[in-house]
Design a protein around this motif. Structure first.
Motif, PDB file in Angstrom:
ATOM      1  N   GLY A 172       0.847  -1.211  -0.143  1.00  0.00           N
ATOM      2  CA  GLY A 172       0.091  -0.071   0.079  1.00  0.00           C
ATOM      3  C   GLY A 172       0.814   1.324   0.044  1.00  0.00           C
ATOM      4  N   GLY A 173       0.696   2.115   1.132  1.00  0.00           N
ATOM      5  CA  GLY A 173       1.321   3.405   1.139  1.00  0.00           C
ATOM      6  C   GLY A 173       2.414   3.165   1.824  1.00  0.00           C
ATOM      7  N   THR A 174       3.028   2.121   2.311  1.00  0.00           N
ATOM      8  CA  THR A 174       4.269   1.841   3.228  1.00  0.00           C
ATOM      9  C   THR A 174       5.412   1.405   2.310  1.00  0.00           C
ATOM     10  N   ILE A 175       6.700   1.908   2.445  1.00  0.00           N
ATOM     11  CA  ILE A 175       7.584   1.169   1.741  1.00  0.00           C
ATOM     12  C   ILE A 175       7.948  -0.098   1.879  1.00  0.00           C
ATOM     13  N   GLU A 176       8.132  -0.832   0.913  1.00  0.00           N
ATOM     14  CA  GLU A 176       8.419  -2.449   0.894  1.00  0.00           C
ATOM     15  C   GLU A 176       9.544  -2.590   1.789  1.00  0.00           C
ATOM     16  N   PRO A 177      10.082  -3.348   2.636  1.00  0.00           N
ATOM     17  CA  PRO A 177      11.380  -3.708   3.353  1.00  0.00           C
ATOM     18  C   PRO A 177      11.966  -4.412   2.279  1.00  0.00           C
ATOM     19  N   ALA A 178      13.502  -4.151   2.672  1.00  0.00           N
ATOM     20  CA  ALA A 178      14.421  -5.055   1.813  1.00  0.00           C
ATOM     21  C   ALA A 178      14.498  -6.522   2.079  1.00  0.00           C
ATOM     22  N   GLU A 179      13.926  -6.720   3.487  1.00  0.00           N
ATOM     23  CA  GLU A 179      13.776  -7.965   3.916  1.00  0.00           C
ATOM     24  C   GLU A 179      12.717  -8.362   4.836  1.00  0.00           C
TER      25      GLU A 179
END
Length: 238
Positions: free
Chosen positions: A207-214
């Motif tokens: 959604g509106g939250t950045i995707e984590p690298a892991e």
């Protein structure tokens, strides 16, 4: 040995996305502008564009930055790219609502723990969010107070210092948040016990939250604040 809910004195909270439904607030405001412009906006597409624009190198503090973000995404959504509409999106934060379970769950938790807000929002916006939640917090740290934003460890260090001044320690804290990127991953690295509130469990993507690298597996995992409050009460009744 795994910690139990009885081991904590403080619950620290991400606010926007965990307690306050910012995605609904953004979509509602953009939908209103779209109706006036005679166009239709796909809410999830808007969130994807927002996420990309929000995390650009020239980003400002939240939610002030929404004025800039709007101008970046408006042409892609077919909306009028004019500053007053960007200011309207920014100011909509004053009216964003808590998730349906947030205020009631926080009131229940406040009877057992000291609740501390940790938000990347500026103080002016947090004051509105706190009122929407019934002002449940014992203390609050905003981007204005810390001079930085999560996941910067310096944000957390400000809170650790506050708790240490009261005689507490990291082991007394359970950090509660929905953002893997801003909260769950960094809280693990800093040695905190954490609780992931997976607000988008029934939806695809971040959604509106950045995707984590892991992905970081949390210590506790619930899909709502109500479920966390229920689990705390059940554990204390045992």
């Amino acid at each position: 040995m795994a910690k139990t809910f009885a081991d904590f004195k403080y619950l620290t909270f991400d606010v926007v996305g965990t307690l306050i439904d910012f995605e609904a607030g953004l979509k509602d405001c953009l939908a209103g502008i779209a109706r006036e412009a005679g166009v239709a906006v796909d809410g999830e597409e808007a969130l994807t564009l927002y996420r990309a624009a929000r995390y650009s190198p020239d980003a400002d503090l939240f939610p002030d930055d929404l004025a800039r973000v709007y101008l970046a995404i408006a042409p892609k959504l077919g909306l009028p790219a004019e500053r007053p509409y960007g200011e309207r999106l920014r100011d909509s934060a004053r009216n964003w609502k808590g998730f349906a379970d947030s205020a009631e769950a926080m009131a229940r938790l406040a009877g057992r723990y000291k609740l501390i807000a940790m938000t990347n929002a500026r103080r002016w916006a947090f004051d509105h969010f706190s009122r929407a939640l019934g002002n449940p917090f014992y203390a609050a740290f905003t981007a204005d107070d810390t001079g930085t934003e999560k996941p910067d460890p310096a944000f957390f260090e400000k809170v650790f210092a506050f708790i240490a001044a009261e005689g507490g320690a990291k082991g007394d804290i359970l950090h509660v948040a929905q953002s893997q990127y801003h909260d769950i991953g960094i809280s693990r690295k800093l040695g905190l016990t954490n609780c992931w509130i997976e607000r988008r469990h029934a939806q695809k993507g971040y959604g509106g939250t950045i995707e984590p690298a892991e992905f970081t597996k949390p210590d506790f995992h619930f899909t709502s604040m109500a479920a966390l409050a229920d689990a705390v009460e059940k554990a204390n009744a045992a």
